[in-house]
Write a protein that holds these residues in place. Sequence first.
Motif, short mmCIF file in Angstrom:
data_model
loop_
_atom_site.label_atom_id
_atom_site.label_comp_id
_atom_site.label_asym_id
_atom_site.label_seq_id
_atom_site.Cartn_x
_atom_site.Cartn_y
_atom_site.Cartn_z
N SER A 2 7.46 127.46 37.22
CA SER A 2 8.38 127.77 36.22
C SER A 2 9.71 127.20 36.28
CB SER A 2 8.63 129.40 35.91
OG SER A 2 7.45 129.86 35.64
N ARG A 3 10.49 127.18 37.46
CA ARG A 3 11.66 126.84 38.03
C ARG A 3 11.50 125.16 37.88
NH1 ARG A 3 12.92 124.23 42.96
NH2 ARG A 3 15.14 124.41 43.61
N ASN A 4 10.59 124.64 37.98
CA ASN A 4 10.30 123.17 38.02
C ASN A 4 10.20 122.49 36.78
OD1 ASN A 4 10.69 123.07 40.99
ND2 ASN A 4 8.88 122.38 41.41
N ILE A 5 9.88 123.36 35.70
CA ILE A 5 9.72 122.84 34.28
C ILE A 5 10.83 123.57 33.62
CG2 ILE A 5 7.31 122.49 34.63
CD1 ILE A 5 6.80 124.97 32.88
N GLY A 6 11.96 123.92 34.02
CA GLY A 6 13.24 124.77 33.32
C GLY A 6 13.02 125.84 32.78
N LEU A 7 11.91 126.71 33.16
CA LEU A 7 11.62 128.00 32.53
C LEU A 7 12.39 129.10 33.40
CD1 LEU A 7 8.02 127.83 31.03
CD2 LEU A 7 10.13 127.20 30.05
N LEU A 8 12.47 128.69 34.59
CA LEU A 8 13.59 129.60 35.31
C LEU A 8 14.55 128.86 35.90
CD1 LEU A 8 10.94 131.77 37.62
CD2 LEU A 8 12.45 132.54 35.64
N PRO A 9 16.00 129.30 36.22
CA PRO A 9 16.91 128.83 36.68
C PRO A 9 16.67 127.97 38.01
CG PRO A 9 17.50 130.92 36.75
CD PRO A 9 16.15 130.96 36.30
N HIS A 10 17.33 126.85 38.21
CA HIS A 10 17.26 126.26 39.50
C HIS A 10 18.40 126.97 40.20
CE1 HIS A 10 15.07 122.20 40.06
NE2 HIS A 10 14.54 122.86 39.00
N SER A 11 18.13 128.06 40.52
CA SER A 11 19.22 129.13 41.51
C SER A 11 18.91 129.14 42.97
CB SER A 11 19.53 130.23 40.61
OG SER A 11 18.51 131.10 40.75
N ASP A 12 19.74 129.57 43.79
CA ASP A 12 19.41 129.95 45.08
C ASP A 12 18.28 131.07 45.35
OD1 ASP A 12 20.74 127.63 46.01
OD2 ASP A 12 22.40 128.84 46.49
N ALA A 13 18.55 132.19 44.16
CA ALA A 13 17.78 133.39 44.24
C ALA A 13 16.40 133.11 43.90
CB ALA A 13 18.51 134.40 43.28
N VAL A 14 16.36 132.19 42.80
CA VAL A 14 14.87 131.86 42.54
C VAL A 14 14.18 131.11 43.63
CG1 VAL A 14 13.48 130.52 40.78
CG2 VAL A 14 15.30 131.94 39.93
#
Length: 499
Positions: A307-319
């Motif tokens: 999800s992070r790598n396709i833009g559905l979750l933010p590219h944040s340190d928490a994720v």
Amino acid sequence: MDYSYFFDHFELRANERLLLREGETVNLGPRTFDFLMCLVSNHTRVLSKDELLQTVWPGMVVEENNLTVQTSALRKLLGSQAISTVTGRGYQFSLPVRRTEVSSKPTVQKHSTIAVLPFKVLGEQTDLRFLAEGLLEDVIALLARVPGFLVISQASTQIFDHSSVALPEIAEQLQVQFVVLGSIRRVDEIIRVNVQLAEAQTGQVLWNSRFECSPASSADLQEEIARGLLSELEPALTKAEIAQIRRQRPNNLDAWAHYHEATGALAQLGWSEAGLRNARHQLENSIEIDSSFGLAHAHLALLTALSRNIGLLPHSDAVLASGLTAANTAIELDAGNSEVMGYAGCALCDLGQTRQGLITLKAALQLNPSNAQAQVAHGAALVLMNELEGGIAQMRLGMRISPKDRRLGFWLWILSCFLLRANRPEEALEEAIKAIQHDTRFHLAHVAQAAALDKLGNTPLAQQALIQARTLRPALSVEEIAISHGKKIAARMALMWQT
């Protein structure tokens, strides 16, 4: 009224047919459980051999040495003093027992149970009888690797070969929810295998399929049929399990039920924002119920990374931290499980820990070379390590292992992206089209198609593919495409964004 029986470090739950040792499940065969249940529930008296035989093997003619075998197995598990042999009279459970009443409300089993019955040979060909026996063994072995299902051993199902016992009676004797039935026959020069998945108690057919092979077409016909069968049977079985869970107890699910709901969300909604979000939510519920459930941690890690790598979750340190924590927790909990290591290894690679992820994926494949997901993920990791041809070859091997896998659309999209990076747009377009055919709802496959068409100079068709991607995901942005496909492709897509 239902009861639980407590003795030594064990708890025996009658209504759930479950033995626990200090809270951990102990796997018992159906006959062994019945034998123990009979002894424990009648611990105040000696049980004769005839009474035990009639209770544990009702309506069947069996040798008395079955009692010796079961007694020996339970003594190894519970201790040598647990069962006393009373000479000339029978057996008695010897440990102190405490009985407690429990609620009789229905519960969802931690594992769904399934039996693969002997395949019927239609004809007299000896070679087909050998194939039927080998196929039964292979299918049981492959099904045993499917997480969430307890498969009855071949030794228990073999007794129903050439049997006229009705399916509900078989279900009662084996204590299973689902059965796999099959037949084999030769039609001219073709070997035909028919297979069904049915509800054990009702006999209702939930799925059926037919496989045909020429003996000359494969050096290992038995393995080819077994793998082809399982590639269709596994999703059908998972779908049946989800339906049964929802019928039985929709508002009070256990950890395994939530895990199956997660796989069901992906099957129903595809690799969409809603599908991935719902699946992650179900996995979080599963972990909340059972924090030691390694497979749920591993799958959550992978879906978080994807999800992070396709833009559905933010590219944040928490994720990033949550994904890495879930992956490492899964490995700590269950490093001997190929599925766990496959999901966790892929997550680590997707979260930037490529070398550690490769080590984990190699461990997954050592545990089970037939793990298609681990094969594909290992191939993708090799591509990221600049081993393009070897990585692509391994990805395609994984897809051949499981040709009807529900994840195939996603895998083909990844392969298309790698081919775009390698400046092979014709091949990339071919894989993108295959990805769309396998999952028409997956918007990123249409983006890959647009990018490939753009590189081939077909701007009108590229624009149509991009429109389709934006129709499937109205919130799609150029920034998301930059995350999933790279800045160069995103810049090209931006040029045709308003046209």
